[in-house]
Design a protein around this motif. Structure first.
Motif, short mmCIF file in Angstrom:
data_model
loop_
_atom_site.label_atom_id
_atom_site.label_comp_id
_atom_site.label_asym_id
_atom_site.label_seq_id
_atom_site.Cartn_x
_atom_site.Cartn_y
_atom_site.Cartn_z
N PHE A 19 9.14 -3.16 4.16
CA PHE A 19 9.36 -4.49 3.43
C PHE A 19 9.34 -5.32 2.15
CE2 PHE A 19 7.66 -3.94 8.33
CZ PHE A 19 8.54 -4.42 8.53
N ALA A 20 10.67 -6.31 1.91
CA ALA A 20 10.64 -7.04 1.14
C ALA A 20 10.32 -8.86 1.47
CB ALA A 20 11.92 -7.11 0.16
N LEU A 21 9.00 -9.08 0.45
CA LEU A 21 9.20 -10.67 1.04
C LEU A 21 9.28 -11.71 -0.33
CD1 LEU A 21 5.44 -10.31 1.98
CD2 LEU A 21 7.45 -9.65 3.61
N ILE A 22 10.52 -12.58 0.46
CA ILE A 22 10.74 -13.80 -0.84
C ILE A 22 10.25 -14.83 -0.33
CG2 ILE A 22 12.61 -15.00 -1.88
CD1 ILE A 22 14.27 -11.93 -1.18
N THR A 23 9.28 -16.09 -1.16
CA THR A 23 8.76 -16.94 -1.17
C THR A 23 9.40 -18.07 -1.25
OG1 THR A 23 6.58 -16.37 0.46
CG2 THR A 23 6.82 -18.35 -0.90
N ILE A 89 12.41 -10.75 4.58
CA ILE A 89 12.24 -11.57 4.75
C ILE A 89 11.90 -12.26 4.06
CG2 ILE A 89 9.75 -12.39 5.43
CD1 ILE A 89 9.34 -9.81 7.81
N THR A 90 12.59 -13.51 4.28
CA THR A 90 12.20 -14.81 3.14
C THR A 90 11.64 -15.29 4.35
OG1 THR A 90 14.40 -15.84 3.77
CG2 THR A 90 14.40 -14.15 2.24
N SER A 91 10.95 -16.65 3.08
CA SER A 91 9.78 -17.33 4.11
C SER A 91 9.64 -19.17 3.24
CB SER A 91 8.56 -17.59 3.69
OG SER A 91 7.51 -17.95 4.10
N ALA A 147 18.66 -5.55 7.10
CA ALA A 147 18.16 -6.68 8.35
C ALA A 147 17.08 -7.91 6.86
CB ALA A 147 17.31 -6.07 9.63
N VAL A 148 18.08 -9.65 7.27
CA VAL A 148 17.34 -9.71 6.85
C VAL A 148 17.18 -10.59 7.02
CG1 VAL A 148 18.23 -11.65 4.57
CG2 VAL A 148 18.64 -9.44 4.67
N PHE A 149 15.54 -11.58 6.93
CA PHE A 149 15.69 -12.15 7.75
C PHE A 149 15.21 -14.03 6.99
CE2 PHE A 149 14.43 -8.91 10.06
CZ PHE A 149 14.56 -8.32 11.71
N CYS A 150 14.85 -14.77 7.74
CA CYS A 150 15.18 -16.06 7.04
C CYS A 150 14.14 -17.00 7.86
CB CYS A 150 16.37 -17.06 6.73
SG CYS A 150 17.44 -16.21 6.09
N LEU A 151 12.87 -16.85 7.30
CA LEU A 151 12.29 -17.58 7.96
C LEU A 151 11.06 -18.74 7.50
CD1 LEU A 151 9.54 -14.97 8.50
CD2 LEU A 151 11.42 -15.30 10.05
N PRO A 152 10.54 -19.66 8.46
CA PRO A 152 10.36 -21.21 8.05
C PRO A 152 9.34 -21.24 6.80
CG PRO A 152 10.31 -21.25 9.96
CD PRO A 152 10.25 -20.31 10.12
N GLY A 153 8.33 -21.30 6.42
CA GLY A 153 7.75 -21.70 5.49
C GLY A 153 6.14 -22.14 6.04
N SER A 154 6.24 -22.26 7.10
CA SER A 154 4.40 -22.31 7.64
C SER A 154 4.27 -21.35 8.00
CB SER A 154 4.51 -23.44 8.53
OG SER A 154 5.12 -22.78 9.96
#
Length: 179
Positions: A19-23, A89-91, A147-154
Motif C-alpha cells: 500500500f501507498a499512503l498519502i496524508t 490510499i489518500t486521507s 486502485a486509488v481510494f480517497c478517504l476522509p482525514g479522521s
C-alpha cells in the motif's frame, strides 16, 4: 460444502499487498515537513492505516505527507503510482471546505470510477456519524492499473474504510484491476 459466490470470486486472489499512503494536511505538513512515517508526524490517521494494513499481513511501501495543494498532491499521487504499491490510499481533503481539493485533484485522473466504494463507505458511516455522512466525498477509482481510494482525514473514517471495505476486498480489487 459448496463455496459461496464471494468466496469463489476471491479464491485465486493474492493474499498480501503493498500500500501507498498519502496524508493531506497543510497544518501537519507545515509542522513536520516530509517525514518518513506517520509516527514522525503525529499523523493519527496515517498511523491507523499503517497498523491495520500491517496487522492484516500487508505492507506499507510508500508514505507521504503533503499540504492541501493540488500540485503537491498530484506529485505524491504520481510517485505512489510509480512505486511498488498495489493500492494507493489518500486521507484528508474530501470534505466541502474550499481548501479540500483531494477529489478535484485526483478524480479527473480516474480511468474508471469505483462508485460502490463511496456509496458503501457512506452507508457504513451512517451508524457512526448519522446524517453528517453527506459531507464526505470519499471516492475511489483506477489509475494506471492501481486502485486509488480517497478517504476522509479522521482516524475513525480510515479505520472503517480499511477494516470493513478495503482490506477485506483488496485481493478481489487488485485481481480485477489487473485483468
Amino acid at each position: 460444502m459448496k463455496e459461496s459466490t464471494p468466496e469463489i470470486h476471491k479464491k485465486d486472489a493474492k493474499k498480501s499487498f503493498s500500500f501507498a499512503l498519502i496524508t493531506i494536511s497543510t497544518s501537519r505538513y507545515e509542522k513536520y515537513g516530509n517525514p518518513a512515517s506517520p509516527d514522525d508526524a503525529e499523523d493519527l490517521s496515517g498511523k491507523v492505516m499503517k497498523e491495520l494494513i500491517e496487522a492484516a499481513g500487508n505492507r506499507v511501501s510508500f508514505y507521504r505527507l503533503v499540504p492541501d495543494e493540488k500540485d503537491s498532491l498530484l506529485d505524491a499521487i504520481f510517485f505512489a503510482l510509480e512505486s511498488s504499491a498495489d493500492i494507493v490510499i489518500t486521507s484528508g481533503g474530501t470534505g466541502l471546505a474550499p481548501k479540500d481539493l483531494t477529489i478535484e485533484s485526483i478524480a479527473p485522473l480516474f480511468e474508471k470510477d469505483i462508485p460502490g466504494f463511496g456509496e458503501l463507505f457512506r452507508y457504513k458511516s451512517l451508524e457512526e456519524i448519522g446524517t453528517s455522512v453527506i459531507l464526505t466525498r470519499a471516492s475511489a477509482g483506477v489509475i494506471k492499473g492501481k486502485a486509488v481510494f480517497c478517504l476522509p482525514g479522521s482516524p475513525n473514517a480510515v479505520k472503517l474504510a480499511l477494516s470493513k471495505i478495503i482490506i477485506p476486498e483488496a485481493g478481489h480489487i487488485v485481481r480485477h484491476v489487473r485483468e
